[in-house]
Design a protein around this motif. Sequence first.
Motif, mmCIF file in Angstrom:
data_model
loop_
_atom_site.group_PDB
_atom_site.id
_atom_site.type_symbol
_atom_site.label_atom_id
_atom_site.label_comp_id
_atom_site.label_asym_id
_atom_site.label_seq_id
_atom_site.Cartn_x
_atom_site.Cartn_y
_atom_site.Cartn_z
ATOM 1 N N LEU A 137 36.218 -38.150 -63.811
ATOM 2 C CA LEU A 137 36.219 -37.843 -62.377
ATOM 3 C C LEU A 137 34.983 -37.044 -61.959
ATOM 4 C CD1 LEU A 137 39.996 -36.916 -62.061
ATOM 5 C CD2 LEU A 137 38.911 -38.883 -60.981
ATOM 6 N N HIS A 138 34.091 -36.787 -62.909
ATOM 7 C CA HIS A 138 32.827 -36.079 -62.652
ATOM 8 C C HIS A 138 33.058 -34.688 -62.072
ATOM 9 C CE1 HIS A 138 30.915 -39.902 -63.492
ATOM 10 N NE2 HIS A 138 31.599 -40.475 -62.524
ATOM 11 N N LEU A 139 33.996 -33.970 -62.678
ATOM 12 C CA LEU A 139 34.315 -32.622 -62.204
ATOM 13 C C LEU A 139 34.018 -31.546 -63.255
ATOM 14 C CD1 LEU A 139 37.694 -33.198 -60.306
ATOM 15 C CD2 LEU A 139 35.507 -32.519 -59.295
ATOM 16 N N GLU A 140 33.172 -31.879 -64.228
ATOM 17 C CA GLU A 140 32.890 -30.926 -65.298
ATOM 18 C C GLU A 140 32.284 -29.621 -64.796
ATOM 19 O OE1 GLU A 140 31.781 -34.115 -65.063
ATOM 20 O OE2 GLU A 140 31.169 -34.851 -67.041
ATOM 21 N N ASP A 141 31.604 -29.670 -63.641
ATOM 22 C CA ASP A 141 30.986 -28.443 -63.122
ATOM 23 C C ASP A 141 31.999 -27.509 -62.471
ATOM 24 O OD1 ASP A 141 31.417 -30.319 -61.075
ATOM 25 O OD2 ASP A 141 29.831 -29.448 -59.817
ATOM 26 N N ARG A 142 33.197 -28.010 -62.199
ATOM 27 C CA ARG A 142 34.210 -27.178 -61.535
ATOM 28 C C ARG A 142 35.459 -26.953 -62.377
ATOM 29 N NH1 ARG A 142 33.890 -30.076 -55.556
ATOM 30 N NH2 ARG A 142 31.731 -29.458 -55.108
ATOM 31 N N VAL A 143 35.698 -27.819 -63.352
ATOM 32 C CA VAL A 143 36.926 -27.736 -64.144
ATOM 33 C C VAL A 143 36.583 -27.741 -65.628
ATOM 34 C CG1 VAL A 143 39.138 -28.806 -64.693
ATOM 35 C CG2 VAL A 143 38.206 -29.002 -62.369
ATOM 36 N N SER A 144 37.102 -26.763 -66.343
ATOM 37 C CA SER A 144 36.982 -26.760 -67.800
ATOM 38 C C SER A 144 38.377 -26.695 -68.407
ATOM 39 C CB SER A 144 36.131 -25.583 -68.283
ATOM 40 O OG SER A 144 36.683 -24.353 -67.877
#
Length: 298
Positions: A194-201
């Motif tokens: 979902l390309h959310l690595e910058d906001r979700v870990s």
Amino acid sequence: MRIEQAVADRLHLAREFSGCRLDCSHGFEVIKSHILNFYDEVRVHDKESLSTLKPEDLYALYRDLDEVAHLEVGDRLAGLILEDVEIKRALHTIRSCYSAFFDYHEIHLARDLLNSQSPWSALKSFPLYPRYRALIKNQVKAANLSLGDTLAFLGCGPLPITSILLGRIYGIGSVGLDSDPRAIEIARECVKHLHLEDRVSIVEGDESGLEGIEWDVVLVAALAEPKKRIFQEIRSVLRKRGPRKVCYRTYSGMRAVLYRPVQPGDVEGFRKVREIAPRGKVNNTIVVLELKEDGRDI
């Protein structure tokens, strides 16, 4: 066949219950009968057999119980139902089935999402997606979350929808924690897809992992266990780090048939500062806590 029968049963329940006053004896008997019939249906299953059900059949089982949980009954009637001796004996099995539904159904959905070229479309096709949207909106309001905050989510599961929607819709960062290595692996793949690595870990571990990460708000999932140990650890971390927002999800009224509510003894040392009850088909009540000054209950 299973789905058609489930629909027929729900329509029958709605007809039986319609027109009944909130605390009438007829309503009690209608709901009790439905709960015990559900118990008879699911007690033949264990986690392994539930895991072999097709997603549509698993969801049909969930809907049977969900319809009961969302009947508009008064507090008195809900209390009588949940304290009935026969129903109390059945609740452990019923609640185990509810928990297993999320274990397996979220894995099915995560796989669909990971196999899709349009993962957001796959996520939005999840039948419970509108509920999650409403729940997250309540969560943001209850904890007064804003840009720059980081949420630590205990019990994020294989599809961390809370973290995903917080990041996508509200731009709020989060760290999902779960003690199941398989759930962690799948959750990380979903976040990446979902390309959310910058906001979700996503971090493997239980509540003890809170001490090793940075966060402003901690959220305890409704199905995260054991609650007493979790809140004891949170209390210990807060004593070292200072005040932080603490939130948990629980069940109230007839929705408590779904899963054991958080008990006062579970949150010893905290005081309740806010509570948002669910509306419509949302299941969870959201509670915000703060640490008592002496760290003990009084």
